[in-house]
Enzyme design. Sequence first.
Site, short mmCIF file in Angstrom:
data_model
loop_
_atom_site.label_atom_id
_atom_site.label_comp_id
_atom_site.label_asym_id
_atom_site.label_seq_id
_atom_site.Cartn_x
_atom_site.Cartn_y
_atom_site.Cartn_z
N LYS A 22 0.84 -1.21 0.00
CA LYS A 22 0.00 0.00 0.00
C LYS A 22 0.87 1.25 0.00
O LYS A 22 0.66 2.18 -0.78
CB LYS A 22 -0.89 0.02 1.24
N ASN A 23 1.90 1.27 0.86
CA ASN A 23 2.68 2.49 1.04
C ASN A 23 3.72 2.73 -0.05
O ASN A 23 4.40 3.75 -0.03
CB ASN A 23 3.33 2.49 2.43
N CYS A 121 -4.88 12.55 12.71
CA CYS A 121 -5.60 11.28 12.61
C CYS A 121 -5.45 10.60 13.98
O CYS A 121 -4.86 11.14 14.90
CB CYS A 121 -5.04 10.41 11.50
N ARG A 126 0.44 14.56 13.01
CA ARG A 126 1.01 14.30 11.68
C ARG A 126 1.05 15.58 10.82
O ARG A 126 0.41 15.70 9.78
CB ARG A 126 0.24 13.19 10.99
N ASP A 310 4.80 0.57 12.06
CA ASP A 310 3.60 -0.08 11.52
C ASP A 310 3.47 -1.54 11.95
O ASP A 310 2.45 -2.15 11.67
CB ASP A 310 3.58 -0.01 9.99
N ARG A 402 -8.56 -0.47 4.62
CA ARG A 402 -7.63 0.51 4.08
C ARG A 402 -6.30 -0.13 3.71
O ARG A 402 -5.59 0.36 2.82
CB ARG A 402 -7.38 1.62 5.09
C1 EPZ Z 1 4.24 6.93 6.28
O1 EPZ Z 1 3.46 7.97 6.86
C2 EPZ Z 1 3.33 5.72 6.19
N1 EPZ Z 1 2.19 6.03 5.32
C3 EPZ Z 1 2.83 5.34 7.58
O2 EPZ Z 1 2.05 4.15 7.46
C4 EPZ Z 1 4.05 5.03 8.46
O3 EPZ Z 1 3.61 4.73 9.77
C5 EPZ Z 1 4.99 6.24 8.48
O4 EPZ Z 1 5.37 6.60 7.13
C6 EPZ Z 1 6.27 5.98 9.27
O5 EPZ Z 1 6.93 4.88 8.72
C7 EPZ Z 1 2.38 6.00 3.98
O6 EPZ Z 1 3.46 5.73 3.48
C8 EPZ Z 1 1.17 6.29 3.14
P1 EPZ Z 1 6.28 10.33 8.39
P2 EPZ Z 1 4.03 9.49 6.88
O7 EPZ Z 1 6.15 11.58 7.62
O8 EPZ Z 1 4.78 9.76 5.65
C9 EPZ Z 1 6.40 13.57 11.80
C10 EPZ Z 1 0.19 2.79 7.76
O9 EPZ Z 1 -0.27 2.24 8.77
N2 EPZ Z 1 6.36 14.55 10.71
O10 EPZ Z 1 7.52 9.50 8.25
O11 EPZ Z 1 2.90 10.38 7.25
C11 EPZ Z 1 5.06 12.86 11.95
O12 EPZ Z 1 4.18 13.61 12.76
C12 EPZ Z 1 0.66 4.22 7.81
O13 EPZ Z 1 0.32 2.22 6.64
C13 EPZ Z 1 6.52 15.90 11.01
O14 EPZ Z 1 6.67 16.29 12.16
O15 EPZ Z 1 5.04 9.38 8.11
C14 EPZ Z 1 5.43 11.55 12.58
O16 EPZ Z 1 5.50 11.73 13.98
C15 EPZ Z 1 0.42 4.84 9.19
N3 EPZ Z 1 6.47 16.81 9.99
C16 EPZ Z 1 6.84 11.27 12.04
O17 EPZ Z 1 7.32 12.51 11.49
C17 EPZ Z 1 6.29 16.43 8.69
O18 EPZ Z 1 6.27 17.31 7.79
C18 EPZ Z 1 6.87 10.24 10.94
O19 EPZ Z 1 6.02 10.69 9.93
C19 EPZ Z 1 6.15 15.05 8.40
C20 EPZ Z 1 6.19 14.13 9.42
#
Ligand code: EPZ
Length: 423
Positions: A22-23, A121, A126, A310, A402
């Site tokens: 998915k990701n 969420c 996020r 995850d 999802r």
């Molecule tokens: C991706 O989300 C995945 N989703 C998530 O999977 C996964 O948990 C996550 O990466 C971490 O591996 C997809 O790929 C569609 P991040 P993403 O930006 O990109 C903070 C699932 O269950 N952050 O790496 O949103 C954020 O708040 C989903 O399949 C900022 O502060 O994750 C979080 O605490 C859930 N500012 C941390 O970084 C930003 O601009 C990691 O977020 C961006 C992120």
Amino acid sequence: MDSIRIRGGRPLHGDVEISGAKNAALPLMIAALLTSEPVTLSRVPKLADIATLTKLLSELGVDIAAPDNGDADHSLILRAGNITSTVAPYELVRRMRASVLVLGPLLARFGEATVSLPGGCAIGTRPVDIHLAGLERLGAQISLEDGYIHASAPDGLKGAEYHLAAPSVGATENLLMAAVLAEGETVLHNAAREPEITDLIHCLSAMGAVIDGTDSDCLRITGQTKLHGTGHRIMADRIEAGTYAIAAAVTGGAVELLGARAPHLETPIECWRQAGITVEETARGLRVSSAGRIQSVNLTTHPYPGFPTDLQAQTMVLMALAEGSALISETVFENRFMHVPELSRMGADIELHGGNALVRGVKALRGAPVMATDLRASSCLVLAGLAAEGETIISRVYHLDRGYERLVDKLGACGAKIERLAG
Ligand code: EPZ
């Protein structure tokens, strides 16, 4: 709303075909915005998030065809030769936050994009501050009004050097897809290194992008004036594979995960082996089995190659049934223990202290009516139900839809007593 009923206590035996990730599929579909030529993706998982993104891209004017060529791999052909809108509306973005990834490609190719802020969420606020700061460094003008991100780059994006404040997966993907059409060279420091990003880089490179540093935390992109179409087979879903690995372990069974790749799961496999689970690489994927009692193992989630957040909820089920106590620390998201109260209702002994969960193993869990709260928490409740004595009813299973393709079928084929109840 549908629910799932499970009668637990049955060891799982058999094969599970792992679907496309998915990701990886989500950013790969969005990458099609970078060219007017067709991009064909195969092994596309049939998931609610894919359907939501298909709707969003169609509203932007992308033509998306699903050729029924009868092969096992579900394919999509995406053509972004006639984009009619650069607006991603709140109604769709709120349902699937990865929609924010359209920002980079729309800016890079069309010089403008209006994308709803995704909002928070269940697992955390996020924010997208790293996405936006990086795009501004590439020359975009960005303003936030009425809950929308208004971005423009009338003279095109310009390559730059940018240090991500955190190795954000989404920000890395957004900035990658912006930089491939920016003028000159972009260097992204502290980039995320998840396998899904590598898969995206492979596809972008096949489209003509020039990207160095694959698999590293420093990506060097030489912008091109245009990209061309390509064909790409999506990588297997490592989180789905890890979920079914734990299903085999908590039920004392043996399952072969077809298509799973050990290099994508090195840290979790190391943890599970320390817990006493047998994990063997086979010609078709991974074989996971467990006979004796599980041993407790501490774990802390980290960006790749650390233990994936995850798989934290799913591994907690394993520790809930282990001999001893395990400390599970969640460092990536601020609220990713929503599954704990539900597991406790099934007899798990878990104490929460901020981002840490102390899990004291118990001999058995008991089936109960429970409620899913987010995608991975819902898969954790399925695992608990498979292991528990008695019957478990999981409500709000739309969360599962999802991210898990044909979950009931795949588990049923391995001997689970599981059925979906229309709600
Ligand atoms: C991706 O989300 C995945 N989703 C998530 O999977 C996964 O948990 C996550 O990466 C971490 O591996 C997809 O790929 C569609 P991040 P993403 O930006 O990109 C903070 C699932 O269950 N952050 O790496 O949103 C954020 O708040 C989903 O399949 C900022 O502060 O994750 C979080 O605490 C859930 N500012 C941390 O970084 C930003 O601009 C990691 O977020 C961006 C992120």
